[in-house]
Design a protein around this motif. Structure first.
Motif, PDB file in Angstrom:
ATOM      1  N   LEU A 175       7.151 -16.575  -3.054  1.00 14.09           N
ATOM      2  CA  LEU A 175       6.938 -17.386  -4.255  1.00 14.09           C
ATOM      3  C   LEU A 175       6.971 -18.870  -3.948  1.00 14.09           C
ATOM      4  O   LEU A 175       7.681 -19.314  -3.046  1.00 14.09           O
ATOM      5  N   ARG A 176       6.178 -19.620  -4.717  1.00 15.19           N
ATOM      6  CA  ARG A 176       6.195 -21.061  -4.640  1.00 15.19           C
ATOM      7  C   ARG A 176       6.500 -21.579  -6.061  1.00 15.19           C
ATOM      8  O   ARG A 176       5.576 -21.745  -6.876  1.00 15.19           O
ATOM      9  N   PRO A 177       7.776 -21.792  -6.387  1.00 16.04           N
ATOM     10  CA  PRO A 177       8.095 -22.214  -7.758  1.00 16.04           C
ATOM     11  C   PRO A 177       7.503 -23.593  -8.048  1.00 16.04           C
ATOM     12  O   PRO A 177       7.730 -24.541  -7.293  1.00 16.04           O
ATOM     13  N   LEU A 178       6.719 -23.678  -9.123  1.00 19.02           N
ATOM     14  CA  LEU A 178       6.085 -24.949  -9.510  1.00 19.02           C
ATOM     15  C   LEU A 178       6.582 -25.359 -10.895  1.00 19.02           C
ATOM     16  O   LEU A 178       6.506 -24.570 -11.841  1.00 19.02           O
ATOM     17  N   ARG A 179       7.078 -26.592 -10.983  1.00 17.99           N
ATOM     18  CA  ARG A 179       7.650 -27.058 -12.248  1.00 17.99           C
ATOM     19  C   ARG A 179       6.583 -27.725 -13.106  1.00 17.99           C
ATOM     20  O   ARG A 179       5.724 -28.460 -12.606  1.00 17.99           O
ATOM     21  N   GLY A 180       6.656 -27.448 -14.408  1.00 19.65           N
ATOM     22  CA  GLY A 180       5.793 -28.132 -15.379  1.00 19.65           C
ATOM     23  C   GLY A 180       6.670 -28.717 -16.464  1.00 19.65           C
ATOM     24  O   GLY A 180       7.558 -28.038 -16.975  1.00 19.65           O
ATOM     25  N   SER A 181       6.446 -29.996 -16.809  1.00 22.13           N
ATOM     26  CA  SER A 181       7.312 -30.668 -17.778  1.00 22.13           C
ATOM     27  C   SER A 181       6.544 -31.077 -19.027  1.00 22.13           C
ATOM     28  O   SER A 181       5.329 -31.285 -18.983  1.00 22.13           O
ATOM     29  N   VAL A 219       4.716 -18.894  -9.156  1.00 18.50           N
ATOM     30  CA  VAL A 219       3.383 -18.832  -8.550  1.00 18.50           C
ATOM     31  C   VAL A 219       3.486 -18.244  -7.139  1.00 18.50           C
ATOM     32  O   VAL A 219       4.411 -18.552  -6.386  1.00 18.50           O
ATOM     33  N   VAL A 220       2.540 -17.379  -6.819  1.00 20.82           N
ATOM     34  CA  VAL A 220       2.550 -16.750  -5.500  1.00 20.82           C
ATOM     35  C   VAL A 220       1.975 -17.750  -4.489  1.00 20.82           C
ATOM     36  O   VAL A 220       0.888 -18.296  -4.697  1.00 20.82           O
ATOM     37  N   ALA A 221       2.728 -18.009  -3.403  1.00 21.62           N
ATOM     38  CA  ALA A 221       2.313 -19.022  -2.431  1.00 21.62           C
ATOM     39  C   ALA A 221       1.037 -18.587  -1.727  1.00 21.62           C
ATOM     40  O   ALA A 221       0.966 -17.507  -1.143  1.00 21.62           O
ATOM     41  N   GLY A 222       0.022 -19.440  -1.809  1.00 26.54           N
ATOM     42  CA  GLY A 222      -1.249 -19.096  -1.161  1.00 26.54           C
ATOM     43  C   GLY A 222      -1.604 -20.098  -0.071  1.00 26.54           C
ATOM     44  O   GLY A 222      -2.721 -20.088   0.439  1.00 26.54           O
ATOM     45  N   GLY A 223      -0.682 -21.009   0.237  1.00 26.80           N
ATOM     46  CA  GLY A 223      -0.901 -21.947   1.329  1.00 26.80           C
ATOM     47  C   GLY A 223      -1.714 -23.170   0.944  1.00 26.80           C
ATOM     48  O   GLY A 223      -2.137 -23.939   1.811  1.00 26.80           O
ATOM     49  N   GLN A 224      -1.956 -23.404  -0.341  1.00 27.91           N
ATOM     50  CA  GLN A 224      -2.708 -24.588  -0.757  1.00 27.91           C
ATOM     51  C   GLN A 224      -1.803 -25.821  -0.690  1.00 27.91           C
ATOM     52  O   GLN A 224      -0.628 -25.741  -1.049  1.00 27.91           O
ATOM     53  N   ALA A 225      -2.368 -26.967  -0.274  1.00 29.06           N
ATOM     54  CA  ALA A 225      -1.562 -28.184  -0.241  1.00 29.06           C
ATOM     55  C   ALA A 225      -1.271 -28.655  -1.672  1.00 29.06           C
ATOM     56  O   ALA A 225      -0.145 -29.005  -2.015  1.00 29.06           O
ATOM     57  N   ASP A 226      -2.312 -28.630  -2.524  1.00 30.14           N
ATOM     58  CA  ASP A 226      -2.162 -29.106  -3.902  1.00 30.14           C
ATOM     59  C   ASP A 226      -1.614 -27.979  -4.778  1.00 30.14           C
ATOM     60  O   ASP A 226      -2.239 -26.919  -4.888  1.00 30.14           O
ATOM     61  N   PRO A 227      -0.450 -28.196  -5.417  1.00 33.58           N
ATOM     62  CA  PRO A 227       0.132 -27.124  -6.239  1.00 33.58           C
ATOM     63  C   PRO A 227      -0.851 -26.589  -7.279  1.00 33.58           C
ATOM     64  O   PRO A 227      -0.926 -25.385  -7.528  1.00 33.58           O
TER      65      PRO A 227
END
Ligand SMILES: Cc1cc2nc3c(=O)[nH]c(=O)nc-3n(C[C@H](O)[C@H](O)[C@H](O)COP(=O)(O)OP(=O)(O)OC[C@H]3O[C@@H](n4cnc5c(N)ncnc54)[C@H](O)[C@@H]3O)c2cc1C
Length: 504
Positions: free
Chosen positions: A235-241, A330-338
C-alpha cells in the motif's frame, strides 16, 4: 442497533468481516443478504477511517478518465447512476460548472469531448456548454476576468459516514451482527485462517471467534492486519485534505470544479450539509494512519487555488469552520506522482481469507460482490445473492434517506422544539436522539463527527450546542456529569488535533 457485548456474540460465524468502513459495510450487507451468518468488527467507530473523510462524491472521476483508467471510470459512473436511483436523498445529483478561461487550461473542446465520453459511459446526456453570461447567472461567484463560458456536467454527492451507517443498520436488521470499538486479530490453525481474536477496546476483555471465512476489509490498515502475506498488495497511503467554510463566507449556488493554477490538478467546491466543502490534495502520508490532518503546506495550496477561482471572496484557512484529511488506501504502482497511481481495488486470497483494499466509495457494491465471489471459491455457500436494490423502495426525503423509514417516522413525530435546526446546520435534536438510541453511539465524537456532521459544519466544532446535546446524552445514554465532561474532553482533543482550522 445496539452494540453487543463480546459475550453475546456467537462462537462461530460463516463469515467475519474486519473493518467497518464502506468496503466492510458493503461486504457485510451482501453476505447477510445471501443468508450467511455474518459478524462485522470495527476497531474504532463505524466509518471512523477513510470512509468519513472522503470528498463525498459519488462519481466516475474525470481525472481518472484523463489518466486512462477507463474500466474504473465506466464502472463508477454506472454505479453512480444506480445509487442515484436506489438511494435517493442519500446519494443526490450534483450539477457542476467547470469555468473555461481564455488565459488558463482546461480548453473548451478537450473538456467537451471528455464529458461526452463521461456521459456516454453512464448512458446519460448531462453535459452542456454555457456561454459566459449563462455561466455567471448559474454561479455568480466565478472569477469573471477572461471567462469564456463553462462546461456543465453532473456527478453525485453523499454523506459518506451515513451511507456506511445505513448499510450496517440495514444488515443488522436483516440478521447480521456488528460490533464497533472492537479490534480483531487473525487466528490460524494448520489449514489457514480459522477465525479471529477480538479485543473490546471500550470495555476491555478478549474473545476468540471461529469463522469459515474471514474478510480483511481494513483499508489503509490492510497490510498491518496480516503482515504482508504472499499476493497481498503493497500500500501507498495518500492523504487528501479538505476545508469547510460557511455558506455566508463562500455563497456558492452549486458545485464548481477547476484546475489548480499551480499544478493543474482538479479541485472542487460545493454546498454540502449547509456548508461549503472544498478539496482536495493527494500526497504521501507517512504519519499515523488514524490521525491524518492537513499540513500547513496543504492548506496554503488549497487557499491559493480557492483565491484564484473566487477572487471576490479572499478567504484564509484560519477562517474555515473546520478541516479534515483522509488517507486513501492506494495500491503502490511505482508512479512518482501520487495522483498518477491507479485507484483500482486489489483483492487477494489465502486459505480461509479474502483481502480487499483500495478502490473507491462509489464502487463499494461491485467490490463487495467480487469479495463474496472470491470467498465462494473456498466456501460455495457465500456466493452473493442476485443483485437487488440497495434499500427497500424509499422516499427521497432527507430523513428517510439518512435514518431509514422507522427513523424518519420517529424524528418526524418528535415535538416541534426537537425538530428545529441546530444553528445554521440541517440537523435537529430529534435526529441526535434517534442516533443515540439506535445507532451504537459510544462516544460524543461518534455523534458529532459521523452520525451527524455537526462537528464539521458548525463553528468551533459545535461548542455552542453542548448544553442541549449534553442534556440529551444524559437522558438517553444515562451519562453522569463525570462521563459527560470526559466525553467533552475527548471530543475537544480530537477536534483540536484533526479538525481545527490553523491559527491566524
Ligand atoms: C481524501 C479522499 C477523498 C476521497 N474521495 C472520494 C470520493 O469523492 N468518492 C469516492 O468514491 N471515493 C473517494 N475516496 C476513496 C474512498 O473514500 C475510500 O476508497 C474508502 O472510503 C475506503 O473504505 P474502506 O472501507 O476500504 O477503508 P476505511 O474506511 O478506512 O475502513 C477500514 C476500517 O478498518 C478498521 N480497522 C483497521 N484495523 C482493524 C482491526 N485490526 N480490527 C477491526 N477493524 C480494523 C479501521 O478502523 C477502519 O474504520 C477518497 C479517499 C480520500 C482519502
Amino acid at each position: 442497533m445496539n452494540r453487543p457485548a463480546l459475550s453475546e456474540l456467537a462462537g462461530r460465524y460463516d463469515l467475519v468481516v474486519i473493518g467497518g468502513g464502506i468496503t466492510g459495510a458493503g461486504v457485510f450487507r451482501e453476505a447477510v443478504r445471501s443468508g450467511a451468518r455474518v459478524l462485522l468488527v470495527e476497531a474504532g467507530d463505524y466509518a471512523s477511517g477513510t470512509s468519513s473523510a472522503s470528498s463525498k462524491l459519488v462519481h466516475g472521476g474525470l481525472r481518472y478518465l484523463k489518466s486512462g483508467q477507463w474500466r474504473l471510470t465506466r464502472e463508477s459512473v454506472r454505479e453512480r447512476q444506480r445509487l442515484l436511483r436506489e438511494a435517493p436523498g442519500l446519494v443526490a445529483p450534483l450539477p457542476f460548472v467547470m469555468p473555461i478561461y481564455a488565459d488558463r487550461p482546461p480548453g473548451r473542446w478537450l473538456m467537451q469531448i471528455g464529458l461526452r465520453l463521461y456521459d456516454a459511459m453512464a448512458g446519460v446526456r448531462r453535459s452542456a456548454w454555457l456561454g459566459a453570461e449563462a455561466a455567471l447567472a448559474r454561479e455568480p461567484t466565478l472569477r469573471r476576468e477572461q471567462l469564456r463560458g463553462a462546461m456543465l456536467y453532473e456527478d453525485a454527492q453523499t454523506d459518506d459516514a451515513r451511507l456506511v451507517l445505513r448499510l450496517i443498520v440495514d444488515a443488522v436488521a436483516a440478521g447480521g451482527t456488528a460490533i464497533n470499538y472492537t479490534e480483531a486479530r487473525l487466528r490460524r490453525d494448520g489449514a489457514g485462517v480459522a477465525g479471529v481474536t477480538l479485543r473490546d477496546v471500550a470495555g476491555g476483555g478478549e474473545r476468540e471467534i471461529g469463522a469459515a471465512m474471514v474478510v480483511n476489509a481494513t483499508g489503509a490498515w490492510a497490510d498491518r492486519l496480516d503482515g504482508a502475506p504472499p499476493g497481498a498488495p503493497k500500500l501507498r497511503p495518500l492523504r487528501g485534505s479538505h476545508l469547510l467554510f460557511s455558506a455566508q463566507q463562500l455563497p456558492l449556488r452549486q458545485a464548481v470544479s477547476w484546475l489548480h493554477p499551480r499544478d493543474g490538478r482538479p479541485v472542487f467546491a460545493y454546498p454540502w450539509e449547509g456548508a461549503i466543502l472544498y478539496g482536495t490534495t493527494d500526497l504521501d502520508h507517512d504519519d499515523d494512519l488514524a490521525q491524518p490532518r492537513p499540513t500547513a503546506a496543504e492548506l496554503a495550496y488549497l487557499i491559493e487555488g480557492l483565491q484564484a477561482q473566487f477572487p471576490d471572496h479572499p478567504l484564509q484557512a484560519h477562517e474555515a469552520l473546520a478541516t479534515y484529511a483522509g488517507v486513501r488506501p492506494v495500491v503502490a504502482g511505482g508512479q512518482a506522482d501520487p495522483s498518477s497511481e491507479s485507484r483500482e481495488s486489489a483483492l487477494w486470497t489465502a486459505p480461509g481469507l479474502v483481502g480487499i483494499t483500495g478502490g473507491k466509495l462509489t464502487t463499494f457494491r461491485v467490490t463487495a460482490r467480487e469479495v463474496l465471489e472470491a470467498a465462494a471459491r473456498q466456501r460455495p455457500s457465500l456466493r452473493p445473492a442476485s443483485a437487488t436494490p440497495l434499500f427497500e423502495a424509499q422516499a427521497g426525503d432527507r430523513l428517510t434517506a439518512r435514518y431509514g423509514r422507522a427513523g424518519a417516522a420517529a424524528i418526524g413525530a418528535a415535538p416541534e422544539a426537537e425538530r428545529l435546526p441546530l444553528g445554521d446546520t440541517p440537523y435537529c435534536l430529534a435526529e441526535l436522539r434517534w442516533a443515540l438510541r439506535h445507532e451504537a453511539v459510544l462516544h460524543l465524537d461518534d455523534l458529532l463527527l459521523r452520525r451527524t456532521r455537526l462537528g464539521l459544519v458548525s463553528p468551533r466544532g459545535g461548542e455552542a450546542l453542548y448544553a442541549p446535546i449534553g442534556a440529551l446524552c444524559r437522558e438517553v445514554l444515562g451519562w453522569d456529569e463525570t462521563r459527560w465532561l470526559r466525553e467533552c474532553e475527548r471530543y475537544r482533543t480530537i477536534w483540536r488535533t484533526r479538525h481545527a482550522p490553523p491559527p491566524p
